[in-house]
Scaffold this motif. Structure first.
Motif, PDB file in Angstrom:
ATOM      1  N   LYS A   1    -110.216 -85.960  22.247  1.00 54.00           N
ATOM      2  CA  LYS A   1    -109.531 -86.696  21.141  1.00 54.00           C
ATOM      3  C   LYS A   1    -108.294 -86.787  21.404  1.00 54.00           C
ATOM      4  O   LYS A   1    -107.330 -87.769  21.238  1.00 54.00           O
ATOM      5  CB  LYS A   1    -110.207 -86.235  19.991  1.00 54.00           C
ATOM      6  N   ARG A   2    -107.674 -85.393  22.088  1.00 61.50           N
ATOM      7  CA  ARG A   2    -106.028 -85.278  22.179  1.00 61.50           C
ATOM      8  C   ARG A   2    -105.723 -86.380  23.364  1.00 61.50           C
ATOM      9  O   ARG A   2    -104.656 -87.028  23.263  1.00 61.50           O
ATOM     10  CB  ARG A   2    -105.786 -83.715  22.768  1.00 61.50           C
ATOM     11  N   ILE A   3    -106.401 -86.233  24.382  1.00 61.93           N
ATOM     12  CA  ILE A   3    -106.242 -87.097  25.550  1.00 61.93           C
ATOM     13  C   ILE A   3    -106.290 -88.685  24.879  1.00 61.93           C
ATOM     14  O   ILE A   3    -105.407 -89.550  25.377  1.00 61.93           O
ATOM     15  CB  ILE A   3    -106.924 -86.827  26.642  1.00 61.93           C
ATOM     16  N   ASP A   4    -107.221 -88.858  24.322  1.00 62.78           N
ATOM     17  CA  ASP A   4    -107.736 -90.279  23.852  1.00 62.78           C
ATOM     18  C   ASP A   4    -106.113 -90.967  22.910  1.00 62.78           C
ATOM     19  O   ASP A   4    -105.505 -91.826  23.169  1.00 62.78           O
ATOM     20  CB  ASP A   4    -108.794 -90.755  22.874  1.00 62.78           C
ATOM     21  N   ALA A   5    -105.688 -89.778  21.915  1.00 57.92           N
ATOM     22  CA  ALA A   5    -104.614 -90.308  21.265  1.00 57.92           C
ATOM     23  C   ALA A   5    -103.279 -90.505  22.203  1.00 57.92           C
ATOM     24  O   ALA A   5    -102.592 -91.432  21.663  1.00 57.92           O
ATOM     25  CB  ALA A   5    -104.321 -89.054  20.307  1.00 57.92           C
ATOM     26  N   HIS A   6    -102.944 -89.642  23.035  1.00 57.07           N
ATOM     27  CA  HIS A   6    -102.016 -90.087  23.856  1.00 57.07           C
ATOM     28  C   HIS A   6    -101.939 -91.241  24.629  1.00 57.07           C
ATOM     29  O   HIS A   6    -101.249 -92.099  24.965  1.00 57.07           O
ATOM     30  CB  HIS A   6    -101.764 -88.811  25.132  1.00 57.07           C
ATOM     31  N   CYS A   7    -103.224 -91.662  25.124  1.00 56.14           N
ATOM     32  CA  CYS A   7    -103.448 -92.712  25.963  1.00 56.14           C
ATOM     33  C   CYS A   7    -103.495 -94.015  25.037  1.00 56.14           C
ATOM     34  O   CYS A   7    -103.066 -94.989  25.386  1.00 56.14           O
ATOM     35  CB  CYS A   7    -104.838 -92.684  26.796  1.00 56.14           C
ATOM     36  N   HIS A   8    -103.799 -93.719  24.047  1.00 57.24           N
ATOM     37  CA  HIS A   8    -103.742 -95.057  23.078  1.00 57.24           C
ATOM     38  C   HIS A   8    -102.384 -95.417  22.839  1.00 57.24           C
ATOM     39  O   HIS A   8    -102.099 -96.623  22.818  1.00 57.24           O
ATOM     40  CB  HIS A   8    -104.529 -94.442  21.680  1.00 57.24           C
ATOM     41  N   GLU A   9    -101.534 -94.625  22.719  1.00 55.41           N
ATOM     42  CA  GLU A   9    -100.017 -94.977  22.554  1.00 55.41           C
ATOM     43  C   GLU A   9     -99.565 -95.384  23.904  1.00 55.41           C
ATOM     44  O   GLU A   9     -98.697 -96.024  23.714  1.00 55.41           O
ATOM     45  CB  GLU A   9     -99.210 -93.524  22.351  1.00 55.41           C
ATOM     46  N   LEU A  10    -100.212 -95.058  25.035  1.00 57.51           N
ATOM     47  CA  LEU A  10     -99.799 -95.535  26.188  1.00 57.51           C
ATOM     48  C   LEU A  10    -100.147 -96.929  26.714  1.00 57.51           C
ATOM     49  O   LEU A  10     -99.836 -97.439  27.737  1.00 57.51           O
ATOM     50  CB  LEU A  10     -99.863 -94.722  27.425  1.00 57.51           C
TER      51      LEU A  10
END
Length: 471
Positions: free
Chosen positions: A412-421
């Protein structure tokens, strides 16, 4: 590695903010937690085009999971939308209890042409869960008619996901799925996950395959083949983390099933309709001719809820010559053989046959190769997959393969960063699953991998700052 692109933002609408507020007041989301059930809003999506989504803030995202493994042709395909309109204006619905429609009959012919062996018959459902449920109920009916009422147990595996109806969910073997949910446990026997990454230390992949086959054979012997109705397995365990089984493992399991009159049900809800480059992958890639194949998702590329079960001619012949010709398969759904869904599926097949299957087979190896480069990152334990489905599994360290016990929701942490990117990820505890639309290009694959790499790198920085990981 390709540079991360800034796709920009589209203007967010007042309607999007209203939708979030309404969801918190009235909408029950799937897989909710008790502490937030009925009062939760998730990432709002308000548009899509090709492989991209537009979220509630107007940001454009690569649709990494293709919805739920299903948007095989991508968003905003006018051909599919037009078919839905045209079919609705001609025949929007008919009762399947005592009438039928032409699109369902024609689709049955087309699917039988692609299915392996003698899988010449189709029962249509509304999705994957109901397809698996149908296969299991048919197995029960089949054995009742053949005067074998005790032959009903179902063999499933750790890591499996087969649905969320009562009986199909009972087969699931993923962490958390059954922690607070009941199931028909008396009907299901669980076997080991066929995950080579987590095989016993020091065991070769070939020895692991032998272990799995021996476990299967020993289980049949211990319980008795006269008690086991079927084995249900995904060719590749999708929601379990894209688990690709050892070579020839499924073929060997199929032989044991045949020797013991145990039905082999291949769950192709995810792997069918181009995800692995073929309409059905069981025979083409794994050398297996099942007794039944379940399908859904990509059959309409997610544009209409439709699923089904391909059933062997042999099983029907045995029912036909039984001593109970009046026995009724008391199973059906209001939307079985829905004319709009079947019409969309026919057009979807046309488009797949028109070059997209070939494109998927061509770009699949490139997708796998680019994803594999993420193994250079210290947080990544393994990248695995086939065709256009892949998984990045994160571990605390590669030697112990500890799935980050201090932070199991690292995905979920990775997803949150990727969403922003600019990328939507499917997070599964310590894993990130990717299954983009089949129409993705090489340049778009590069963008996806670049964003995912940066998202993982930012997550590593977060974990280091918090002192929960020192990699």
């Amino acid at each position: 590695m390709a540079a991360v692109r800034d796709f920009g933002r589209l203007e967010a609408s007042d309607a999007a903010a209203d939708a979030v507020d309404l969801a918190k007041k009235h909408l029950v989301q799937p897989w909710p937690y008790a502490g937030s059930i009925g009062a939760e809003a998730r990432s709002l999506m308000q548009g899509g085009d090709g492989i991209y989504l537009v979220d509630g803030e107007g940001k454009r995202l690569i649709d990494g999971p293709a919805g739920m493994w299903c948007l095989n042709l991508g968003h905003r395909r006018e051909e599919l939308a037009r078919v839905m309109y045209d079919q609705a204006m001609e025949l929007s619905y008919n009762t399947p209890w005592y009438t039928m429609n032409a699109p369902s009959a024609e689709l049955s012919r087309r699917l039988a042409g692609y299915a392996p062996g003698d899988l010449n018959h189709v029962f249509y459902t509304t999705g994957g869960s109901s397809a698996v449920e149908t296969a299991l109920r048919f197995m029960q009916f089949y054995n009742n008619v053949r005067s074998r009422p005790e032959k009903k147990l179902i063999l499933s595996r750790g890591g499996a996901y087969h649905g969320s109806t009562y009986l199909s969910a009972s087969l699931n073997g993923r962490p958390r799925d059954r922690d607070w949910m009941d199931g028909a446990d008396e009907l299901v026997v669980k076997l080991s996950s066929p995950d080579p990454f987590r095989r016993p230390k020091g065991m070769t992949s070939e020895a692991f395959a032998d272990f799995l086959v021996d476990e299967f054979r020993d289980t049949v012997k211990r319980i008795g083949a006269d008690k086991i109705g079927c084995f249900v397995g995904e060719p590749i365990q999708a929601s379990g983390g894209v688990i690709v089984p050892p070579k020839d493992y499924l073929k060997r399991i199929r032989e044991i099933c045949r020797e013991n009159d145990i039905l082999f049900v291949s769950d192709e809800v995810v792997t069918g309709f181009g995800r692995l480059g073929h309409i059905f992958a069981s025979q083409e890639l794994f050398g297996v001719d099942p007794d039944m194949i379940t399908f859904a998702k990509g059959v309409t590329s997610g544009y209409f809820p439709l699923g089904g079960v391909m059933i062997s001619e042999r099983l029907f012949r045995e029912l036909n010559r039984s001593n109970h010709p009046d026995a009724m398969f008391g199973h059906g759904l209001t939307y079985t053989s829905h004319p709009i869904g079947c019409a969309v599926a026919l057009k979807n097949l046309d488009l797949l046959e028109g070059g997209i299957l070939e494109h998927a087979r061509d770009i699949g190896p490139y997708f796998q190769g680019r994803l594999k480069t993420l193994e250079e990152l210290p947080l990544v334990g393994e990248v695995r997959g086939a065709g256009l489905m892949g998984c990045v599994e994160c571990v605390a360290d590669r030697e112990s393969k500890d799935p980050l016990q201090l932070d199991k929701d690292v995905g979920k942490r990775i997803d949150a960063h990727c969403h922003e990117l600019g990328l939507l990820v499917r997070p599964l505890i310590n894993m990130c699953v990717m299954s983009p639309p089949l129409i993705i290009t090489r340049e778009q694959v590069d963008d996806l991998v670049a964003i995912l790499s940066e998202g993982i790198s930012r997550t590593m920085d977060d974990l280091r700052k918090e002192g929960v990981w020192r990699g």
